[in-house]
Design an enzyme around this catalytic site. Sequence first.
Site, short mmCIF file in Angstrom:
data_model
loop_
_atom_site.label_atom_id
_atom_site.label_comp_id
_atom_site.label_asym_id
_atom_site.label_seq_id
_atom_site.Cartn_x
_atom_site.Cartn_y
_atom_site.Cartn_z
N SER A 204 0.78 -1.23 0.00
CA SER A 204 0.00 0.00 0.00
C SER A 204 0.81 1.28 0.00
CB SER A 204 -0.95 0.00 1.20
OG SER A 204 -0.24 -0.03 2.42
N HIS A 232 -5.83 -4.18 -1.04
CA HIS A 232 -5.67 -3.11 -2.03
C HIS A 232 -5.75 -3.66 -3.46
CE1 HIS A 232 -4.83 0.26 0.67
NE2 HIS A 232 -4.24 -0.64 1.44
N LYS A 263 -12.64 -1.13 1.94
CA LYS A 263 -11.96 -0.24 1.00
C LYS A 263 -12.81 -0.12 -0.27
CE LYS A 263 -7.28 -0.67 2.80
NZ LYS A 263 -7.60 -1.31 4.09
#
Length: 417
Positions: A204, A232, A263
């Site tokens: 990340s 991610h 996310k």
Amino acid sequence: MSIFSKSLLFRGVGGRHYSAAAQAQLREILGTQLAGIMDAGTFKAERIITSSQSTQITVQGSDKKILNFCANNYLGLANNPEIVEHSQKLLEQYGAGLSSVRFICGTQDIHKQLEKKIAQFHGREDTILYASCFDANAGIFEAILTPEDAVFSDELNHASIIDGIRLCKAKKQRYKHRDLGDLEEQLKASDARLKLIATDGVFSMDGNIAPLARIVELARKYNALVFVDECHATGFFGATGRGTEEYDNVMGEVDIINSTLGKALGGASGGYTTGPAELISFLRQKSRPYLFSNTLPPAVVAVGLKVMDMLLQSSELTQRVQSNTQRFRQAMTKAGFTIAGENHPICPVMLGDARLASKFADEMLTRGIYVIGFSYPVVPQGKARIRVQISAAHTEAEIDRAINAFIEVGRSLKVIQ
């Protein structure tokens, strides 16, 4: 420096107060440490947002909207009207919460539906939900690994993977970041019963990608399992958003996937492990964060269900964030900036100097662009950067506005010509 109000007191059994001397000692110790954090320039202040999470937000102290380029809201679904409506509907139908862990009276039909849809999305046999992916990472290594086993972890893995591995009794080995030669030497030398390779799919801070195809190849060669944290990547990375294994053409070859609902998948909360049915069943019996944490509330489950339906039906948002990413990266590189990472919506604009990164972010904010500067100890010394995160919800005009602001500030601070 004191972080405690003098009117607050720690209470013990029967309402009696803890020792005033002990509390004063605690205040002094923590106050000294906080002062050191402030002096080092690493104190993390929290900017107060007064709107929903979106590409355009308002913050406390100002009614002016600013463009947000630092959220993990990759698909732009955090305030999607259809998702909010579905969440409200299930909130009314199923209530605010379960007041229970899963195995007592905390499992509703919607929890099982979401686990099934996540497994379907990833092409796996089953899924187990957690309160967060941090909990999923904390709950897996200790549950399945013994002193007879070994875990091989990339040195730049996320803190939650590191903390999860610390809890287990397996032999713990770190390999150099994305260094397959180092990993192979360690695998070759191991005589462990189970060997587990643990890596982030996407790292990340740098936006770079695990060499997953080669990791899978090594795992098969040395009879090892592969664990990937896809926080991610899930929902927006790879051709249809199936993550790093799709991006690297090894779909279905990763043994265990942990990821998040917090996310790209609506931005609410929740995490999960997906993989073989026996693994998931075992985790329901042995994984401590699952056994001893309240179940996900219905409104959060509703977000996950709606997002999964959207992703199973269409890859439009996935394609849009990838197009927006290319637009930003190409224009910034052409302007003379150094952009780290590999074609990922995490776009670190490398500046080197910590003070420069902080000043650059402040100047961007005066132009209505919200980005954050990162410096040591979050990233290595001399590698300060501004981490830009691109969303499917950003319009081309918004991306171009951010690029123009970067160019203007970059020239004024002599970062680019």
